[in-house]
Write an enzyme that holds these catalytic residues in place. Structure first.
Site, PDB file in Angstrom:
ATOM      1  N   VAL B  63       0.811  -1.227   0.000  1.00 32.90           N
ATOM      2  CA  VAL B  63       0.000   0.000   0.000  1.00 32.90           C
ATOM      3  C   VAL B  63       0.845   1.278   0.000  1.00 32.90           C
ATOM      4  O   VAL B  63       0.326   2.363  -0.244  1.00 32.90           O
ATOM      5  CB  VAL B  63      -0.997   0.051   1.188  1.00 32.90           C
ATOM      6  CG1 VAL B  63      -2.068  -0.999   1.045  1.00 32.90           C
ATOM      7  CG2 VAL B  63      -0.282  -0.046   2.534  1.00 32.90           C
ATOM      8  N   SER B 141      -7.715   3.270  15.422  1.00 35.16           N
ATOM      9  CA  SER B 141      -7.305   2.577  16.646  1.00 35.16           C
ATOM     10  C   SER B 141      -7.755   3.388  17.859  1.00 35.16           C
ATOM     11  O   SER B 141      -7.919   4.617  17.760  1.00 35.16           O
ATOM     12  CB  SER B 141      -5.778   2.458  16.667  1.00 35.16           C
ATOM     13  OG  SER B 141      -5.333   2.105  17.952  1.00 35.16           O
ATOM     14  N   TYR B 154       2.483   6.459  15.905  1.00 39.21           N
ATOM     15  CA  TYR B 154       1.414   5.521  15.535  1.00 39.21           C
ATOM     16  C   TYR B 154       0.046   6.155  15.826  1.00 39.21           C
ATOM     17  O   TYR B 154      -0.852   6.132  14.993  1.00 39.21           O
ATOM     18  CB  TYR B 154       1.570   4.208  16.320  1.00 39.21           C
ATOM     19  CG  TYR B 154       0.442   3.223  16.096  1.00 39.21           C
ATOM     20  CD1 TYR B 154       0.342   2.505  14.907  1.00 39.21           C
ATOM     21  CD2 TYR B 154      -0.541   2.999  17.076  1.00 39.21           C
ATOM     22  CE1 TYR B 154      -0.692   1.604  14.688  1.00 39.21           C
ATOM     23  CE2 TYR B 154      -1.570   2.098  16.870  1.00 39.21           C
ATOM     24  CZ  TYR B 154      -1.644   1.403  15.685  1.00 39.21           C
ATOM     25  OH  TYR B 154      -2.683   0.517  15.465  1.00 39.21           O
ATOM     26  N   LYS B 158      -3.076   7.174  13.249  1.00 41.37           N
ATOM     27  CA  LYS B 158      -4.438   6.620  13.355  1.00 41.37           C
ATOM     28  C   LYS B 158      -5.467   7.728  13.588  1.00 41.37           C
ATOM     29  O   LYS B 158      -6.642   7.571  13.258  1.00 41.37           O
ATOM     30  CB  LYS B 158      -4.479   5.569  14.477  1.00 41.37           C
ATOM     31  CG  LYS B 158      -3.713   4.301  14.127  1.00 41.37           C
ATOM     32  CD  LYS B 158      -4.348   3.596  12.936  1.00 41.37           C
ATOM     33  CE  LYS B 158      -3.604   2.371  12.480  1.00 41.37           C
ATOM     34  NZ  LYS B 158      -4.237   1.689  11.341  1.00 41.37           N
ATOM     35  N   ILE B 187      -6.270  -6.062  20.360  1.00 41.63           N
ATOM     36  CA  ILE B 187      -6.744  -7.255  19.646  1.00 41.63           C
ATOM     37  C   ILE B 187      -5.604  -8.272  19.517  1.00 41.63           C
ATOM     38  O   ILE B 187      -4.460  -7.892  19.200  1.00 41.63           O
ATOM     39  CB  ILE B 187      -7.281  -6.880  18.238  1.00 41.63           C
ATOM     40  CG1 ILE B 187      -8.265  -5.682  18.308  1.00 41.63           C
ATOM     41  CG2 ILE B 187      -7.933  -8.087  17.558  1.00 41.63           C
ATOM     42  CD1 ILE B 187      -9.536  -5.896  19.087  1.00 41.63           C
TER      43      ILE B 187
HETATM   44  N1  LIG Z   1      -4.081  -5.632  16.898  1.00 41.17           N
HETATM   45  C1  LIG Z   1      -4.513  -4.555  17.532  1.00 41.17           C
HETATM   46  O1  LIG Z   1      -4.555  -4.524  18.767  1.00 41.17           O
HETATM   47  C2  LIG Z   1      -4.971  -3.340  16.755  1.00 41.17           C
HETATM   48  C3  LIG Z   1      -5.544  -2.306  17.499  1.00 41.17           C
HETATM   49  C4  LIG Z   1      -5.980  -1.154  16.828  1.00 41.17           C
HETATM   50  C5  LIG Z   1      -5.848  -1.072  15.452  1.00 41.17           C
HETATM   51  N2  LIG Z   1      -5.293  -2.078  14.768  1.00 41.17           N
HETATM   52  C6  LIG Z   1      -5.156  -1.905  13.304  1.00 41.17           C
HETATM   53  O2  LIG Z   1      -5.741  -2.983  12.629  1.00 41.17           O
HETATM   54  C7  LIG Z   1      -5.059  -3.210  11.382  1.00 41.17           C
HETATM   55  C8  LIG Z   1      -4.665  -4.678  11.276  1.00 41.17           C
HETATM   56  O3  LIG Z   1      -3.779  -4.973  12.339  1.00 41.17           O
HETATM   57  P1  LIG Z   1      -3.457  -6.457  12.855  1.00 41.17           P
HETATM   58  O4  LIG Z   1      -3.536  -6.426  14.314  1.00 41.17           O
HETATM   59  O5  LIG Z   1      -4.235  -7.465  12.083  1.00 41.17           O
HETATM   60  O6  LIG Z   1      -1.894  -6.518  12.458  1.00 41.17           O
HETATM   61  P2  LIG Z   1      -1.002  -7.676  11.825  1.00 41.17           P
HETATM   62  O7  LIG Z   1      -1.419  -9.004  12.340  1.00 41.17           O
HETATM   63  O8  LIG Z   1       0.400  -7.227  12.063  1.00 41.17           O
HETATM   64  O9  LIG Z   1      -1.354  -7.585  10.272  1.00 41.17           O
HETATM   65  C9  LIG Z   1      -1.054  -6.457   9.554  1.00 41.17           C
HETATM   66  C10 LIG Z   1      -1.320  -6.713   8.091  1.00 41.17           C
HETATM   67  O10 LIG Z   1      -0.949  -5.551   7.345  1.00 41.17           O
HETATM   68  C11 LIG Z   1      -0.087  -5.940   6.305  1.00 41.17           C
HETATM   69  N3  LIG Z   1       0.813  -4.872   5.893  1.00 41.17           N
HETATM   70  C12 LIG Z   1       1.710  -4.183   6.623  1.00 41.17           C
HETATM   71  N4  LIG Z   1       2.338  -3.275   5.863  1.00 41.17           N
HETATM   72  C13 LIG Z   1       1.830  -3.390   4.621  1.00 41.17           C
HETATM   73  C14 LIG Z   1       2.069  -2.736   3.385  1.00 41.17           C
HETATM   74  N5  LIG Z   1       2.987  -1.770   3.247  1.00 41.17           N
HETATM   75  N6  LIG Z   1       1.333  -3.101   2.289  1.00 41.17           N
HETATM   76  C15 LIG Z   1       0.414  -4.062   2.384  1.00 41.17           C
HETATM   77  N7  LIG Z   1       0.152  -4.743   3.521  1.00 41.17           N
HETATM   78  C16 LIG Z   1       0.852  -4.401   4.619  1.00 41.17           C
HETATM   79  C17 LIG Z   1       0.655  -7.139   6.838  1.00 41.17           C
HETATM   80  O11 LIG Z   1       1.165  -7.880   5.768  1.00 41.17           O
HETATM   81  P3  LIG Z   1       2.650  -8.516   5.774  1.00 41.17           P
HETATM   82  O12 LIG Z   1       2.399  -9.961   5.968  1.00 41.17           O
HETATM   83  O13 LIG Z   1       3.150  -8.189   4.403  1.00 41.17           O
HETATM   84  O14 LIG Z   1       3.451  -7.872   6.857  1.00 41.17           O
HETATM   85  C18 LIG Z   1      -0.485  -7.860   7.563  1.00 41.17           C
HETATM   86  O15 LIG Z   1      -1.249  -8.610   6.651  1.00 41.17           O
HETATM   87  C19 LIG Z   1      -3.871  -2.250  11.385  1.00 41.17           C
HETATM   88  O16 LIG Z   1      -4.185  -1.116  10.618  1.00 41.17           O
HETATM   89  C20 LIG Z   1      -3.719  -1.875  12.846  1.00 41.17           C
HETATM   90  O17 LIG Z   1      -3.117  -0.626  13.017  1.00 41.17           O
HETATM   91  C21 LIG Z   1      -4.851  -3.230  15.379  1.00 41.17           C
END
Ligand SMILES: NC(=O)c1ccc[n+]([C@@H]2O[C@H](COP(=O)([O-])OP(=O)(O)OC[C@H]3O[C@@H](n4cnc5c(N)ncnc54)[C@H](OP(=O)(O)O)[C@@H]3O)[C@@H](O)[C@H]2O)c1
Lengths: 79, 246
Positions: B63, B141, B154, B158, B187
Site C-alpha cells: 500500500v 485505533s 502511531y 491513526k 486485539i
Molecule cells: N491488533 C490490535 O490490537 C490493533 C488495534 C488497533 C488497530 N489495529 C489496526 O488494525 C489493522 C490490522 O492490524 P493487525 O492487528 O491485524 O496486524 P497484523 O497481524 O500485524 O497484520 C497487519 C497486516 O498488514 C499488512 N501490511 C503491513 N504493511 C503493509 C504494506 N505496506 N502493504 C500491504 N500490507 C501491509 C501485513 O502484511 P505482511 O504480511 O506483508 O506484513 C499484515 O497482513 C492495522 O491497521 C492496525 O493498526 C490493530
C-alpha cells in the site's frame, strides 16, 4: 454513434444538462451542474462509455469539453 | 447472505484482522480480493475461504507503493471487476517515545497507515461510481481516538485516519458512497505480540471485559459496515475495545 456524439451524450448523462449546451467552451464549474461531485460522475461515465482508464492527472486536467476530447484522443480514441 | 457476489478488496489480508475480515466476508457470499505484500501467505489464506460464486482473487500490493495500487485497480477495471467495498486494513505499529524516533520510522509509519489508506481509497472511488454505491472501511485505533504514551507517531497516524474518514464521508455522501472507520482496542494478533510485557499487562488490565479482543470481534463490525445493514451510516468511528480505558 460516432465518438463526438458519444462524448456529448456522456456529458449529458453525467451532468444532466441539455445537449445543445455542450460545446467546446463548456468549462468545469462554469455552470452549477458541473461541480466537483458531478465531475467524478463524468469521469466514471467517460471511462465506461469509451472503455478507458483516466489517471488522476487527467482527472484534474479535464477542465472543459474540449479538453475531454483531447484527453480521450491521447488515450487512443479517434475523433 | 449479507454480501452475496459483492467484490470486497481487503488490504493486508494475509493475517490478523485482515484475515478474519476476509473469512467473515467470504462466509457472507463476498468475492474477496485479497491484497498484501506476500503472495504466498495470501494464497494460503484464500485457499481456506468458502467460494459461493466466482473464485476469490489475490494481488501483490504494497500500500505504500503507488505503482502497485494503480496496477491492481487498473487490472480489476480492465477485467470489468468493479469493487463494492474496500477495507483499508494494512497497518504497522512501532512504539517509541518521540525523542527516540528516527525520521525514517516516521515516514514508514505514515506511508503505511496514512498514505496506504488514502491511495487505495482514491482509486476505489471510480469503482464505486460504476456500481452507484460503495463502502470504505478504514482501520483506526483506540490510540488514535484517545492517545497513549510512547505512541505519538502511531497514534497520530491513526488520528489522521479519523480526520480522513470524517471529511471524505461528507464529500462522498451525495454519491451514495459511505466512509466509516473502526477503532479497535487491544486485539490478539501478531501486532501486539512483540509488545513489551509490562506494557502488555497494563493494557490488558485496562480492558473492562477483562479479555483481549479477537480479530473476529473487529471483523463482525466490518461486516456490518460493508453490508446494507449500515446503508444509512457514514462518517462514523466505531470503537471495538471491550470497554477499554486509556
Ligand atoms: N491488533 C490490535 O490490537 C490493533 C488495534 C488497533 C488497530 N489495529 C489496526 O488494525 C489493522 C490490522 O492490524 P493487525 O492487528 O491485524 O496486524 P497484523 O497481524 O500485524 O497484520 C497487519 C497486516 O498488514 C499488512 N501490511 C503491513 N504493511 C503493509 C504494506 N505496506 N502493504 C500491504 N500490507 C501491509 C501485513 O502484511 P505482511 O504480511 O506483508 O506484513 C499484515 O497482513 C492495522 O491497521 C492496525 O493498526 C490493530
Amino acid at each position: 454513434m460516432e465518438n463526438n456524439q458519444k462524448l456529448v451524450h456522456a456529458f449529458h448523462e453525467a451532468l444532466g444538462i441539455d445537449s445543445n449546451l455542450i460545446k467546446d467552451n463548456l468549462t468545469y464549474q462554469s455552470i452549477p451542474e458541473w461541480d466537483s461531485i458531478s465531475h467524478m460522475i463524468l469521469i466514471s461515465q467517460l471511462e465506461e462509455d469509451f472503455n478507458v482508464s483516466i489517471e488522476t492527472d487527467d482527472v484534474i486536467d479535464l477542465s472543459s469539453f474540449k479538453k475531454a476530447r483531447e484527453i480521450l484522443i491521447k488515450l487512443g480514441i479517434n475523433f | 447472505m449479507l454480501l452475496r457476489d459483492k467484490f470486497c478488496l481487503i488490504t493486508g489480508a494475509s493475517k490478523g484482522i485482515g484475515k478474519a475480515i476476509s473469512e467473515i466476508f467470504a462466509k457472507e457470499g463476498a468475492i474477496i480480493i485479497a491484497t498484501g505484500r506476500d503472495l504466498e501467505s495470501l494464497n494460503l489464506m484464500v485457499s481456506d475461504l468458502p467460494v459461493y460464486s466466482a473464485p476469490h482473487l489475490v494481488f501483490k500490493m504494497d500500500v505504500t507503493k503507488e505503482e502497485d495500487v494503480l496496477r491492481v485497480f487498473n487490472e480489476l477495471s480492465q477485467n470489468k471487476i468493479f469493487i463494492h467495498c474496500i477495507v483499508n486494513n494494512a497497518g504497522i505499529m512501532e512504539d517509541a517515545t518521540l525523542q527516540m524516533v528516527k525520521t525514517d520510522l516516521i515516514h514508514k509509519i505514515y506511508n503505511t497507515n496514512v498514505l496506504g489508506t488514502i491511495l487505495p481509497s482514491q482509486n476505489a472511488i471510480k469503482h464505486f461510481l460504476r456500481n452507484r454505491c460503495g463502502s470504505i472501511i478504514n482501520l483506526s485505533s483506540i490510540i488514535g481516538t484517545k492517545g497513549n504514551l510512547g505512541q505519538s507517531i502511531y497514534g497520530s497516524s491513526k488520528s489522521a485516519i479519523i480526520g480522513f474518514t470524517k471529511s471524505l464521508s461528507k464529500e462522498l455522501a451525495p454519491l451514495n458512497i459511505r466512509v466509516n472507520a473502526i477503532a479497535p482496542g487491544f486485539i490478539d494478533t501478531d501486532m501486539i505480540k512483540g509488545m513489551d510485557q509490562k506494557f502488555y499487562e497494563k493494557n490488558l488490565k485496562a480492558i473492562g471485559m477483562r479479555r483481549l479482543g479477537k480479530p473476529e470481534d473487529v471483523a463482525k463490525v466490518a461486516l456490518f459496515l460493508a453490508s446494507d445493514l449500515s446503508e444509512y451510516v457514514t462518517g462514523q468511528i466505531i470503537g471495538v475495545d471491550g470497554g477499554m480505558i486509556i
